[in-house]
Write a protein that holds these residues in place. Structure first.
Motif, mmCIF file in Angstrom:
data_model
loop_
_atom_site.group_PDB
_atom_site.id
_atom_site.type_symbol
_atom_site.label_atom_id
_atom_site.label_comp_id
_atom_site.label_asym_id
_atom_site.label_seq_id
_atom_site.Cartn_x
_atom_site.Cartn_y
_atom_site.Cartn_z
ATOM 1 N N SER A 159 -14.712 48.227 86.908
ATOM 2 C CA SER A 159 -15.381 49.267 86.146
ATOM 3 C C SER A 159 -15.640 50.454 87.066
ATOM 4 O O SER A 159 -16.036 50.275 88.217
ATOM 5 N N VAL A 160 -15.407 51.655 86.546
ATOM 6 C CA VAL A 160 -15.627 52.852 87.358
ATOM 7 C C VAL A 160 -16.445 53.855 86.548
ATOM 8 O O VAL A 160 -16.229 54.025 85.354
ATOM 9 N N ILE A 161 -17.411 54.467 87.202
ATOM 10 C CA ILE A 161 -18.190 55.532 86.578
ATOM 11 C C ILE A 161 -17.398 56.818 86.796
ATOM 12 O O ILE A 161 -17.152 57.219 87.925
ATOM 13 N N ASN A 162 -16.984 57.458 85.702
ATOM 14 C CA ASN A 162 -16.079 58.605 85.823
ATOM 15 C C ASN A 162 -16.756 59.948 85.573
ATOM 16 O O ASN A 162 -16.112 60.905 85.196
ATOM 17 N N GLY A 163 -18.058 60.010 85.779
ATOM 18 C CA GLY A 163 -18.706 61.310 85.740
ATOM 19 C C GLY A 163 -19.970 61.348 84.914
ATOM 20 O O GLY A 163 -20.338 60.358 84.306
ATOM 21 N N PRO A 164 -20.601 62.455 84.890
ATOM 22 C CA PRO A 164 -20.348 63.619 85.740
ATOM 23 C C PRO A 164 -20.768 63.332 87.171
ATOM 24 O O PRO A 164 -21.568 62.437 87.419
ATOM 25 N N GLY A 165 -20.224 64.102 88.085
ATOM 26 C CA GLY A 165 -20.559 63.904 89.488
ATOM 27 C C GLY A 165 -19.671 64.713 90.387
ATOM 28 O O GLY A 165 -18.957 65.609 89.943
ATOM 29 N N SER A 166 -19.693 64.360 91.648
ATOM 30 C CA SER A 166 -18.909 65.031 92.668
ATOM 31 C C SER A 166 -17.418 64.881 92.349
ATOM 32 O O SER A 166 -16.919 63.776 92.178
ATOM 33 N N PHE A 167 -16.698 65.994 92.285
ATOM 34 C CA PHE A 167 -15.284 65.957 91.925
ATOM 35 C C PHE A 167 -14.481 65.082 92.887
ATOM 36 O O PHE A 167 -13.715 64.222 92.463
ATOM 37 N N ILE A 168 -14.666 65.272 94.176
ATOM 38 C CA ILE A 168 -13.908 64.491 95.160
ATOM 39 C C ILE A 168 -14.315 63.026 95.088
ATOM 40 O O ILE A 168 -13.469 62.131 95.136
ATOM 41 N N GLY A 169 -15.604 62.752 94.942
ATOM 42 C CA GLY A 169 -16.067 61.373 94.824
ATOM 43 C C GLY A 169 -15.463 60.671 93.624
ATOM 44 O O GLY A 169 -15.019 59.518 93.711
ATOM 45 N N LEU A 170 -15.427 61.360 92.492
ATOM 46 C CA LEU A 170 -14.840 60.772 91.285
ATOM 47 C C LEU A 170 -13.348 60.533 91.474
ATOM 48 O O LEU A 170 -12.813 59.491 91.054
ATOM 49 N N LYS A 171 -12.673 61.480 92.093
ATOM 50 C CA LYS A 171 -11.242 61.333 92.343
ATOM 51 C C LYS A 171 -10.953 60.114 93.219
ATOM 52 O O LYS A 171 -10.011 59.368 92.977
ATOM 53 N N VAL A 172 -11.768 59.914 94.239
ATOM 54 C CA VAL A 172 -11.608 58.770 95.136
ATOM 55 C C VAL A 172 -11.790 57.467 94.368
ATOM 56 O O VAL A 172 -10.982 56.536 94.488
ATOM 57 N N ALA A 173 -12.843 57.375 93.567
ATOM 58 C CA ALA A 173 -13.112 56.146 92.812
ATOM 59 C C ALA A 173 -12.000 55.852 91.806
ATOM 60 O O ALA A 173 -11.523 54.719 91.704
ATOM 61 N N ILE A 174 -11.571 56.852 91.072
ATOM 62 C CA ILE A 174 -10.541 56.649 90.048
ATOM 63 C C ILE A 174 -9.197 56.314 90.700
ATOM 64 O O ILE A 174 -8.477 55.428 90.227
ATOM 65 N N ALA A 175 -8.854 56.970 91.797
ATOM 66 C CA ALA A 175 -7.611 56.653 92.498
ATOM 67 C C ALA A 175 -7.631 55.222 93.039
ATOM 68 O O ALA A 175 -6.623 54.513 92.993
ATOM 69 N N THR A 176 -8.785 54.784 93.519
ATOM 70 C CA THR A 176 -8.926 53.420 94.026
ATOM 71 C C THR A 176 -8.716 52.415 92.909
ATOM 72 O O THR A 176 -7.992 51.426 93.072
ATOM 73 N N VAL A 177 -9.322 52.656 91.761
ATOM 74 C CA VAL A 177 -9.168 51.748 90.616
ATOM 75 C C VAL A 177 -7.720 51.732 90.136
ATOM 76 O O VAL A 177 -7.173 50.675 89.805
ATOM 77 N N LYS A 178 -7.075 52.900 90.104
ATOM 78 C CA LYS A 178 -5.662 52.954 89.703
ATOM 79 C C LYS A 178 -4.790 52.146 90.671
ATOM 80 O O LYS A 178 -3.855 51.463 90.247
ATOM 81 N N ALA A 179 -5.088 52.209 91.952
ATOM 82 C CA ALA A 179 -4.324 51.443 92.939
ATOM 83 C C ALA A 179 -4.520 49.940 92.734
ATOM 84 O O ALA A 179 -3.555 49.176 92.780
ATOM 85 N N ILE A 180 -5.764 49.526 92.491
ATOM 86 C CA ILE A 180 -6.043 48.106 92.233
ATOM 87 C C ILE A 180 -5.282 47.650 90.997
ATOM 88 O O ILE A 180 -4.628 46.604 90.998
ATOM 89 N N LYS A 181 -5.346 48.432 89.939
ATOM 90 C CA LYS A 181 -4.675 48.091 88.679
ATOM 91 C C LYS A 181 -3.159 48.033 88.852
ATOM 92 O O LYS A 181 -2.486 47.194 88.247
ATOM 93 N N SER A 182 -2.595 48.905 89.681
ATOM 94 C CA SER A 182 -1.141 48.895 89.858
ATOM 95 C C SER A 182 -0.659 47.654 90.603
ATOM 96 O O SER A 182 0.449 47.184 90.374
ATOM 97 N N VAL A 183 -1.482 47.093 91.478
ATOM 98 C CA VAL A 183 -1.113 45.880 92.209
ATOM 99 C C VAL A 183 -1.465 44.623 91.419
ATOM 100 O O VAL A 183 -0.690 43.676 91.365
ATOM 101 N N TYR A 184 -2.646 44.620 90.790
ATOM 102 C CA TYR A 184 -3.125 43.463 90.029
ATOM 103 C C TYR A 184 -3.171 43.855 88.562
ATOM 104 O O TYR A 184 -4.219 44.221 88.033
ATOM 105 N N ASN A 185 -2.050 43.774 87.916
ATOM 106 C CA ASN A 185 -1.893 44.261 86.543
ATOM 107 C C ASN A 185 -2.754 43.518 85.523
ATOM 108 O O ASN A 185 -3.052 44.039 84.459
#
Length: 127
Positions: free
Chosen positions: A67-93
């Motif tokens: 689960s990821v909180i996608n805002g509102p918040g720091s743009f870079i912080g949100l980008k980091v969290a969402i990119a991390t979740v996307k990477a996890i999802k791409s490896v563990y489908n």
């Protein structure tokens, strides 16, 4: 129709330039980590996420959901969290992904005193 039961959930929040990682089983918190070093999400998120998982003898393939909180918040912080979740999802489908924003979570409460500590409890109530 039966609701989907998710046993192990990893929640990530970087909405306030800090990092909150919660590991839970159902609605019970197994462990949590709050890192107060501002503006270092990119270098600290994955390392500390993996430390939390290892500490509890759990790895990504054991998770049912991220689960990821996608805002509102720091743009870079949100980008980091969402990119991390996307990477996890791409490896563990097989892992499900849930996105929440702070307003959705807060809508479950009429009176609230907003702080990140309360956000944990409100997030758990939604799941």
């Amino acid at each position: 129709m039966n609701p989907i039961v998710m046993n192990k959930i990893l929640t990530i929040s970087t909405i306030d330039k800090k990092i909150l990682i919660i590991l839970q089983s159902g609605s019970n918190i197994i462990d949590k980590l709050y890192i107060e070093e501002e503006n270092r999400q990119a270098e600290l998120l994955v390392v500390n996420m993996e430390k939390l998982l290892q500490k509890n003898n759990i790895w990504y393939e054991d998770l049912d959901c991220v689960s990821v909180i996608n805002g509102p918040g720091s743009f870079i912080g949100l980008k980091v969290a969402i990119a991390t979740v996307k990477a996890i999802k791409s490896v563990y489908n097989n892992i499900k992904v849930i996105t929440n924003n702070v307003f959705e979570i807060l809508s479950f409460r009429e009176n609230f005193d907003f702080s990140l500590k309360h956000l944990i409890l409100l997030l758990l109530m939604k799941l």
